[in-house]
Design a protein around this motif. Sequence first.
Motif, short mmCIF file in Angstrom:
data_model
loop_
_atom_site.label_atom_id
_atom_site.label_comp_id
_atom_site.label_asym_id
_atom_site.label_seq_id
_atom_site.Cartn_x
_atom_site.Cartn_y
_atom_site.Cartn_z
N GLU A 45 90.96 43.40 -18.54
CA GLU A 45 89.60 43.90 -18.32
C GLU A 45 89.09 44.62 -19.57
O GLU A 45 87.97 44.38 -20.01
CB GLU A 45 89.55 44.83 -17.11
CG GLU A 45 88.15 45.39 -16.87
CD GLU A 45 88.07 46.37 -15.70
OE1 GLU A 45 86.96 46.87 -15.47
OE2 GLU A 45 89.09 46.65 -15.06
N LEU A 46 89.91 45.49 -20.14
CA LEU A 46 89.50 46.19 -21.35
C LEU A 46 89.34 45.21 -22.51
O LEU A 46 88.40 45.34 -23.31
CB LEU A 46 90.52 47.28 -21.70
CG LEU A 46 90.19 48.12 -22.94
CD1 LEU A 46 88.83 48.81 -22.81
CD2 LEU A 46 91.31 49.14 -23.18
N PHE A 47 90.20 44.23 -22.59
CA PHE A 47 90.10 43.21 -23.63
C PHE A 47 88.77 42.46 -23.51
O PHE A 47 88.07 42.25 -24.50
CB PHE A 47 91.29 42.25 -23.54
CG PHE A 47 91.37 41.26 -24.66
CD1 PHE A 47 91.16 41.62 -25.98
CD2 PHE A 47 91.69 39.93 -24.40
CE1 PHE A 47 91.25 40.71 -27.02
CE2 PHE A 47 91.79 39.01 -25.42
CZ PHE A 47 91.57 39.39 -26.73
N ARG A 48 88.39 42.06 -22.29
CA ARG A 48 87.11 41.37 -22.07
C ARG A 48 85.96 42.26 -22.54
O ARG A 48 85.04 41.81 -23.20
CB ARG A 48 86.94 40.99 -20.59
CG ARG A 48 85.64 40.23 -20.33
CD ARG A 48 85.42 39.88 -18.87
NE ARG A 48 85.26 41.08 -18.06
CZ ARG A 48 86.15 41.52 -17.16
NH1 ARG A 48 87.27 40.86 -16.96
NH2 ARG A 48 85.93 42.63 -16.48
N LYS A 49 86.01 43.54 -22.17
CA LYS A 49 84.95 44.46 -22.55
C LYS A 49 84.86 44.60 -24.07
O LYS A 49 83.76 44.68 -24.63
CB LYS A 49 85.15 45.81 -21.87
CG LYS A 49 84.93 45.74 -20.36
CD LYS A 49 85.25 47.04 -19.68
CE LYS A 49 85.07 46.97 -18.19
NZ LYS A 49 83.72 46.61 -17.75
N CYS A 50 86.00 44.62 -24.73
CA CYS A 50 86.00 44.69 -26.20
C CYS A 50 85.40 43.43 -26.80
O CYS A 50 84.65 43.50 -27.78
CB CYS A 50 87.42 44.91 -26.71
SG CYS A 50 88.08 46.56 -26.38
N ILE A 51 85.72 42.28 -26.24
CA ILE A 51 85.13 41.02 -26.72
C ILE A 51 83.62 41.06 -26.55
O ILE A 51 82.87 40.69 -27.46
CB ILE A 51 85.75 39.81 -26.00
CG1 ILE A 51 87.22 39.63 -26.42
CG2 ILE A 51 84.95 38.53 -26.29
CD1 ILE A 51 87.99 38.60 -25.60
N ILE A 52 83.17 41.54 -25.42
CA ILE A 52 81.72 41.66 -25.16
C ILE A 52 81.09 42.60 -26.19
O ILE A 52 80.04 42.30 -26.77
CB ILE A 52 81.46 42.16 -23.72
CG1 ILE A 52 81.90 41.09 -22.71
CG2 ILE A 52 79.99 42.53 -23.53
CD1 ILE A 52 82.00 41.60 -21.28
N PHE A 53 81.72 43.75 -26.42
CA PHE A 53 81.19 44.71 -27.37
C PHE A 53 81.07 44.08 -28.76
O PHE A 53 80.01 44.14 -29.40
CB PHE A 53 82.06 45.97 -27.42
CG PHE A 53 81.60 46.97 -28.44
CD1 PHE A 53 80.47 47.72 -28.22
CD2 PHE A 53 82.29 47.13 -29.62
CE1 PHE A 53 80.02 48.63 -29.17
CE2 PHE A 53 81.86 48.04 -30.57
CZ PHE A 53 80.72 48.79 -30.34
N TYR A 54 82.15 43.45 -29.23
CA TYR A 54 82.12 42.85 -30.57
C TYR A 54 81.16 41.66 -30.63
O TYR A 54 80.55 41.41 -31.67
CB TYR A 54 83.52 42.50 -31.06
CG TYR A 54 84.23 43.73 -31.57
CD1 TYR A 54 83.92 44.24 -32.82
CD2 TYR A 54 85.15 44.42 -30.80
CE1 TYR A 54 84.53 45.40 -33.29
CE2 TYR A 54 85.76 45.57 -31.25
CZ TYR A 54 85.45 46.05 -32.51
OH TYR A 54 86.04 47.20 -32.96
N ALA A 55 80.99 40.94 -29.53
CA ALA A 55 80.01 39.86 -29.50
C ALA A 55 78.61 40.43 -29.70
O ALA A 55 77.78 39.84 -30.40
CB ALA A 55 80.08 39.09 -28.18
N SER A 56 78.35 41.57 -29.11
CA SER A 56 77.00 42.14 -29.20
C SER A 56 76.70 42.67 -30.59
O SER A 56 75.57 42.56 -31.05
CB SER A 56 76.81 43.25 -28.15
OG SER A 56 77.59 44.40 -28.45
N ILE A 57 77.67 43.22 -31.27
CA ILE A 57 77.38 43.84 -32.56
C ILE A 57 77.59 42.91 -33.75
O ILE A 57 77.12 43.21 -34.84
CB ILE A 57 78.19 45.14 -32.79
CG1 ILE A 57 79.69 44.87 -32.88
CG2 ILE A 57 77.86 46.16 -31.71
CD1 ILE A 57 80.51 46.04 -33.37
N SER A 58 78.27 41.79 -33.55
CA SER A 58 78.66 40.99 -34.71
C SER A 58 77.83 39.75 -34.97
O SER A 58 77.84 39.23 -36.07
CB SER A 58 80.14 40.59 -34.61
OG SER A 58 80.34 39.75 -33.48
#
Length: 164
Positions: A45-58
């Motif tokens: 779950e945390l990994f998915r959230k991190c992927i989402i976060f990096y998708a948004s900023i990168s």
Amino acid sequence: MVRTLEPMEIFAAKANALMSRAAARDLYDFNNMIYFGLFDESEYELFRKCIIFYASISAEQINKTFDTSAIDRLNFSKIRRDLFPVLRKRDNFHLEERKMEAKKFIKELMVLTPEEAEYLDAFETGEYRPELLFSDNQILRNIAEHPMAVWKMRLEQEPTTIFG
């Protein structure tokens, strides 16, 4: 003090790179993450959230569906040119199998909650709301003023004109 990223952050960025540029090394590293079980299911779950976060900023355009079709562009000549020179001779790399494993993992992992989808929608319209992704206060403090998030929000809020 030397500041470093956590492995989860590194691989979240790696997952986004795999879905966008699909370099041979991204596929190799991502598959090794899966094979060696770098994260257990309790961390997904945390990994998915991190992927989402990096998708948004990168990315200039957020891959909100976490489309993996870029992985299909990897072919054996790219693997031979970019990856084989840095592998040990005994490393076996079965390209089609590795592509299928990575795509399957991403597809199963990236089923967004309503709050995660709302985070991405808000981010696209210039509203940075990390509390929709994370509830951990330490994480929220760490990313509250993340330079890339702040920069992207500033870009969203600046009027676009023909003459700059």
